[in-house]
Design a protein around this motif. Structure first.
Motif, PDB file in Angstrom:
ATOM      1  N   SER A  37      22.989 -41.040  -9.768  1.00 50.49           N
ATOM      2  CA  SER A  37      22.544 -39.683 -10.104  1.00 50.49           C
ATOM      3  C   SER A  37      22.585 -38.826  -8.844  1.00 50.49           C
ATOM      4  O   SER A  37      22.805 -39.333  -7.742  1.00 50.49           O
ATOM      5  CB  SER A  37      21.092 -39.706 -10.592  1.00 50.49           C
ATOM      6  OG  SER A  37      20.998 -40.262 -11.859  1.00 50.49           O
ATOM      7  N   ALA A  38      22.281 -37.556  -9.012  1.00 49.62           N
ATOM      8  CA  ALA A  38      22.111 -36.674  -7.860  1.00 49.62           C
ATOM      9  C   ALA A  38      20.856 -37.110  -7.097  1.00 49.62           C
ATOM     10  O   ALA A  38      19.958 -37.719  -7.661  1.00 49.62           O
ATOM     11  CB  ALA A  38      21.959 -35.245  -8.349  1.00 49.62           C
ATOM     12  N   THR A  43      19.467 -31.759  -9.240  1.00 57.67           N
ATOM     13  CA  THR A  43      19.996 -31.034 -10.409  1.00 57.67           C
ATOM     14  C   THR A  43      19.083 -29.863 -10.767  1.00 57.67           C
ATOM     15  O   THR A  43      19.553 -28.740 -10.994  1.00 57.67           O
ATOM     16  CB  THR A  43      20.156 -31.988 -11.613  1.00 57.67           C
ATOM     17  OG1 THR A  43      20.786 -33.178 -11.162  1.00 57.67           O
ATOM     18  CG2 THR A  43      20.975 -31.349 -12.724  1.00 57.67           C
ATOM     19  N   GLU A 123      25.795 -34.764  -8.314  1.00 59.38           N
ATOM     20  CA  GLU A 123      26.391 -36.098  -8.453  1.00 59.38           C
ATOM     21  C   GLU A 123      27.669 -36.208  -7.628  1.00 59.38           C
ATOM     22  O   GLU A 123      27.989 -37.274  -7.109  1.00 59.38           O
ATOM     23  CB  GLU A 123      26.682 -36.398  -9.927  1.00 59.38           C
ATOM     24  CG  GLU A 123      25.537 -37.053 -10.692  1.00 59.38           C
ATOM     25  CD  GLU A 123      24.373 -36.144 -11.037  1.00 59.38           C
ATOM     26  OE1 GLU A 123      24.487 -34.921 -10.785  1.00 59.38           O
ATOM     27  OE2 GLU A 123      23.355 -36.636 -11.548  1.00 59.38           O
ATOM     28  N   PHE A 188      26.755 -38.509 -15.093  1.00 56.82           N
ATOM     29  CA  PHE A 188      26.473 -37.187 -15.659  1.00 56.82           C
ATOM     30  C   PHE A 188      27.690 -36.285 -15.805  1.00 56.82           C
ATOM     31  O   PHE A 188      27.771 -35.481 -16.715  1.00 56.82           O
ATOM     32  CB  PHE A 188      25.389 -36.529 -14.783  1.00 56.82           C
ATOM     33  CG  PHE A 188      24.907 -35.151 -15.100  1.00 56.82           C
ATOM     34  CD1 PHE A 188      24.438 -34.828 -16.365  1.00 56.82           C
ATOM     35  CD2 PHE A 188      24.858 -34.171 -14.104  1.00 56.82           C
ATOM     36  CE1 PHE A 188      23.951 -33.554 -16.625  1.00 56.82           C
ATOM     37  CE2 PHE A 188      24.372 -32.901 -14.359  1.00 56.82           C
ATOM     38  CZ  PHE A 188      23.913 -32.591 -15.624  1.00 56.82           C
ATOM     39  N   ARG A 202      21.452 -33.496 -19.797  1.00 58.28           N
ATOM     40  CA  ARG A 202      20.476 -33.901 -18.791  1.00 58.28           C
ATOM     41  C   ARG A 202      20.133 -35.383 -18.958  1.00 58.28           C
ATOM     42  O   ARG A 202      20.001 -35.872 -20.076  1.00 58.28           O
ATOM     43  CB  ARG A 202      19.210 -33.045 -18.888  1.00 58.28           C
ATOM     44  CG  ARG A 202      19.390 -31.582 -18.501  1.00 58.28           C
ATOM     45  CD  ARG A 202      19.982 -31.378 -17.096  1.00 58.28           C
ATOM     46  NE  ARG A 202      19.273 -32.062 -16.038  1.00 58.28           N
ATOM     47  CZ  ARG A 202      18.268 -31.543 -15.351  1.00 58.28           C
ATOM     48  NH1 ARG A 202      17.862 -30.323 -15.603  1.00 58.28           N
ATOM     49  NH2 ARG A 202      17.693 -32.238 -14.385  1.00 58.28           N
ATOM     50  N   GLY A 203      19.990 -36.034 -17.836  1.00 61.87           N
ATOM     51  CA  GLY A 203      19.708 -37.472 -17.873  1.00 61.87           C
ATOM     52  C   GLY A 203      20.933 -38.303 -18.219  1.00 61.87           C
ATOM     53  O   GLY A 203      20.836 -39.480 -18.546  1.00 61.87           O
ATOM     54  N   GLY A 204      22.117 -37.677 -18.140  1.00 70.25           N
ATOM     55  CA  GLY A 204      23.328 -38.315 -18.648  1.00 70.25           C
ATOM     56  C   GLY A 204      23.921 -39.438 -17.808  1.00 70.25           C
ATOM     57  O   GLY A 204      24.901 -40.063 -18.218  1.00 70.25           O
ATOM     58  N   SER A 205      23.333 -39.726 -16.652  1.00 74.22           N
ATOM     59  CA  SER A 205      23.940 -40.771 -15.809  1.00 74.22           C
ATOM     60  C   SER A 205      23.867 -42.160 -16.439  1.00 74.22           C
ATOM     61  O   SER A 205      24.765 -42.984 -16.228  1.00 74.22           O
ATOM     62  CB  SER A 205      23.271 -40.801 -14.433  1.00 74.22           C
ATOM     63  OG  SER A 205      23.558 -39.615 -13.743  1.00 74.22           O
TER      64      SER A 205
HETATM   65  N1  ASP Z   1      21.167 -35.563 -12.418  1.00 75.36           N
HETATM   66  C1  ASP Z   1      21.217 -35.387 -13.836  1.00 75.36           C
HETATM   67  C2  ASP Z   1      19.875 -34.889 -14.344  1.00 75.36           C
HETATM   68  O1  ASP Z   1      18.953 -34.712 -13.561  1.00 75.36           O
HETATM   69  C3  ASP Z   1      21.659 -36.601 -14.564  1.00 75.36           C
HETATM   70  C4  ASP Z   1      20.849 -37.850 -14.341  1.00 75.36           C
HETATM   71  O2  ASP Z   1      20.137 -37.978 -13.354  1.00 75.36           O
HETATM   72  O3  ASP Z   1      20.943 -38.750 -15.172  1.00 75.36           O
HETATM   73  O4  ASP Z   1      19.746 -34.645 -15.508  1.00 75.36           O
END
Ligand code: ASP
Length: 454
Positions: A37-38, A43, A123, A188, A202-205
């Motif tokens: 992830s970042a 993000t 990312e 992501f 969001r949260g796609g990693s």
């Molecule tokens: N960096 C992205 C987010 O904060 C993806 C992730 O962390 O999964 O949504």
């Protein structure tokens, strides 16, 4: 080959990335492909910067961009052999951000395609920094730009993967590289077939990790987080739950729908199709065995695997005598929820009444106005939804009596059971939640099966 995914908090600093490198190094013989992830909250910070630009507050946006750049510089310099190389990478990406800040400010607009270009920068940066850090720490690595191998449709900010195209690229590019090097990729992000940057939501990693795992036929997908794994109850509500060692894909997805924050349900789909186990592990405590998500549920003497909950939802009670013996009532109701893009989580009905629960109450007043054109509407905020998940609850006698015995002192407002074989859910007042979960946990986990729970 295995896929190892590390979230934002696992790569938030030089120390955290060094810890990640140690975890990967210990598994290097399994030919890991690393998805990151970042760094930290990057993000969110990128999106805040863009929001300032949209208000034409260019100086504020630039100041915040400067802070974010410094953060990346400070952490990255500690990790690499050649600081000038990593500085050049960071400079280039922040120059790109600055151009986007200017564009957003000029347009006073932040359209979805630009949101993806901005939010994906985190990312792109973290993956290159981590790859260089691995090299320095004696682990030869290869960085792959995820936009070259994860292809998606053009639904910006929520793009859906194009599986055949992505799998073909992953097989051709990532799998051979992983034979000799540790491949590092950003989660992501992806791109359309025309090369326009997209993101998976969001949260796609985690989703990326699952797609990569399926594409390279990995033997396992490891999701490294900052929790020990999935627990028998939500630690925010009741601490002291047991770690679930093994759970089925279906049970894990059901838990995720109902509030368990550990894993997004979409994550598991590509892995399920290819029968690849997904492990949830703790990067701060790598020795803990974590939760293994497998395709078939393992035999367990406890009927319930976990109690998930949503602590703050809204109930809408819709009642219309005009609907007695009429048809089309539900269609009319759901057409309105659809129009206001409000998902309904749970539903219970009688002939002329329908109660639904919603998580996102932003449009509740508009929904009320529309529904009141043909029905009476009552809105109950501050409700909680509790969901018990376990293989074949629907086909097991005696579960209901145990649930309601545990809830003797709690007023149950809505119940739903039977549409899924593995879930029993109900709604109560939010203030009763802790008591309800405590009682249920005592009822169902007094004697946890050591094969399944730690
Ligand atoms: N960096 C992205 C987010 O904060 C993806 C992730 O962390 O999964 O949504």
């Amino acid at each position: 080959m295995i896929v190892m995914k590390f979230g934002g908090s696992s790569v938030e600093s030089a120390a955290a990335i060094t810890r990640v490198a140690g975890i990967v190094k210990a598994r290097v013989g399994r030919r890991p492909v690393v998805v990151v992830s970042a760094m930290g909250k990057t993000t969110n910070r990128l999106l805040e910067i863009a929001a300032l630009a949209k208000q034409n507050r260019i100086d504020d946006a630039r100041q915040k961009a400067g802070e974010l750049k410094t953060y990346h510089m400070v952490e990255a310099r500690q990790l690499v052999a050649d600081a000038s190389a990593v500085e050049a990478i960071i400079d280039r990406h922040f120059a790109e951000l600055d151009a986007m800040i200017q564009a957003i400010a000029l347009l006073r607009d932040f359209p979805p395609s630009l949101i993806d270009a901005v939010s994906g920068l985190g990312e792109r940066l973290s993956s290159q920094i981590v790859a260089l850090a691995f090299d320095k720490l004696g682990m030869p690595s290869a960085h792959v730009d995820s936009r070259d191998v994860i292809h998606t449709d053009d639904r910006h900010t929520q793009a859906a993967p194009l599986y055949p195209e992505s799998y073909a690229k992953l097989k051709a590019v990532v799998a051979p590289l992983a034979e000799t090097k540790v491949v590092v990729m950003g989660g992501f992000i992806g791109s359309t077939l025309q090369g326009v940057p997209t993101t998976l939501g969001r949260g796609g990693s985690d989703f990326t990790a699952s797609i990569v795992g399926a594409g390279i036929d990995a033997e396992e997908i490891q999701i490294w987080t900052d929790v020990d794994g999935m627990l028998t109850c939500d630690p925010r509500i009741v601490p002291g739950g047991h770690l679930i060692k093994t759970i089925s894909f279906e049970e894990a997805a059901e838990l995720a729908y109902f509030g368990a924050k550990v894993l997004h349900p979409a994550t598991v789909l590509p892995a399920v199709e290819k029968n690849i186990p997904v492990l949830v592990l703790n990067s701060r405590r790598p020795e803990v065995q974590g939760t293994r998500i497998v395709s078939e549920s393992v035999p367990c003497r406890n009927i319930i695997k976990s109690i998930a909950c949503k602590p703050n939802i809204t109930v809408m009670k819709i009642h219309s005598l005009r609907m007695l013996m009429a048809h089309g009532f539900l269609r009319r109701i759901f057409e309105i929820f659809d129009r206001f893009e409000t998902p309904v989580d749970m539903l219970s009905t009688s002939e002329v009444s329908v109660s639904v629960t919603i998580d996102d109450a932003r449009h509740v007043e508009e929904l009320r106005t529309e529904l009141e054109k043909f029905a009476e509407v009552e809105i109950e905020p501050q409700r909680a939804l509790v969901c018990l998940v376990g293989d074949n609850i629907r086909g097991t006698a005696g579960v209901g009596v145990r649930i309601f015995r545990a809830l003797q002192t709690v007023n149950v407002l809505m119940v739903s059971q039977g549409s899924s074989t593995l879930n029993f859910s109900f709604v109560i007042a939010a203030e009763d939640l802790k008591q309800a979960v405590q009682n249920l946990h005592a009822e169902f986990f007094a004697d946890p099966d050591p094969e399944v729970f730690a």
